[in-house]
Write a protein that holds these residues in place. Sequence first.
Motif, mmCIF file in Angstrom:
data_model
loop_
_atom_site.group_PDB
_atom_site.id
_atom_site.type_symbol
_atom_site.label_atom_id
_atom_site.label_comp_id
_atom_site.label_asym_id
_atom_site.label_seq_id
_atom_site.Cartn_x
_atom_site.Cartn_y
_atom_site.Cartn_z
ATOM 1 N N CYS A 14 0.837 -1.203 0.000
ATOM 2 C CA CYS A 14 0.000 0.000 0.000
ATOM 3 C C CYS A 14 0.869 1.249 0.000
ATOM 4 C CB CYS A 14 -0.920 -0.040 1.213
ATOM 5 S SG CYS A 14 -2.060 1.341 1.326
ATOM 6 N N LEU A 17 2.130 1.947 -3.423
ATOM 7 C CA LEU A 17 1.105 2.556 -4.272
ATOM 8 C C LEU A 17 1.001 4.062 -4.012
ATOM 9 C CD1 LEU A 17 -1.719 -0.139 -4.062
ATOM 10 C CD2 LEU A 17 -0.261 0.368 -6.035
ATOM 11 N N ARG A 22 -0.607 6.505 -6.941
ATOM 12 C CA ARG A 22 -1.846 5.778 -7.206
ATOM 13 C C ARG A 22 -2.723 5.832 -5.964
ATOM 14 N NH1 ARG A 22 0.676 0.386 -9.736
ATOM 15 N NH2 ARG A 22 -1.475 -0.340 -9.526
ATOM 16 N N GLU A 25 -6.265 3.808 -5.596
ATOM 17 C CA GLU A 25 -6.017 2.382 -5.373
ATOM 18 C C GLU A 25 -5.402 2.154 -3.993
ATOM 19 O OE1 GLU A 25 -3.553 -1.239 -7.540
ATOM 20 O OE2 GLU A 25 -3.578 0.743 -8.457
ATOM 21 N N LEU A 28 -7.966 2.481 -1.121
ATOM 22 C CA LEU A 28 -8.768 1.266 -0.953
ATOM 23 C C LEU A 28 -7.951 0.163 -0.275
ATOM 24 C CD1 LEU A 28 -10.570 1.241 -4.416
ATOM 25 C CD2 LEU A 28 -11.556 1.847 -2.188
ATOM 26 N N ALA A 29 -6.697 0.045 -0.673
ATOM 27 C CA ALA A 29 -5.822 -0.955 -0.059
ATOM 28 C C ALA A 29 -5.596 -0.642 1.417
ATOM 29 C CB ALA A 29 -4.494 -1.018 -0.806
#
Length: 89
Positions: A14, A17, A22, A25, A28-29
């Motif tokens: 995470c 990301l 990102r 994404e 959400l992670a």
Amino acid sequence: MSSLEVVIEDARGCARLFRLGRDVEAGLAMVAVVEAAQPFVELMPGDVQSSWGGLLGLMFNDQQAQNWLSLADYLEYELVELLTAGQAV
């Protein structure tokens, strides 16, 4: 690989990301990481649990401010340290 090691690896993923920009994404992670970490924290001593609350607050503030690099650092370093230190107790 234990369940805790999976949570730690997910937290590091995470963080990557967020560092790559990102953020949707990664956001959400991050929800999944926090949900997966919560049961482990609940089994740890009270001081670790209070540190968890403080860390969540810092992470939320960084998310609100869109400070992705700081948030990534919290996920990759502070969260991992908290989870591993709590297991050692």
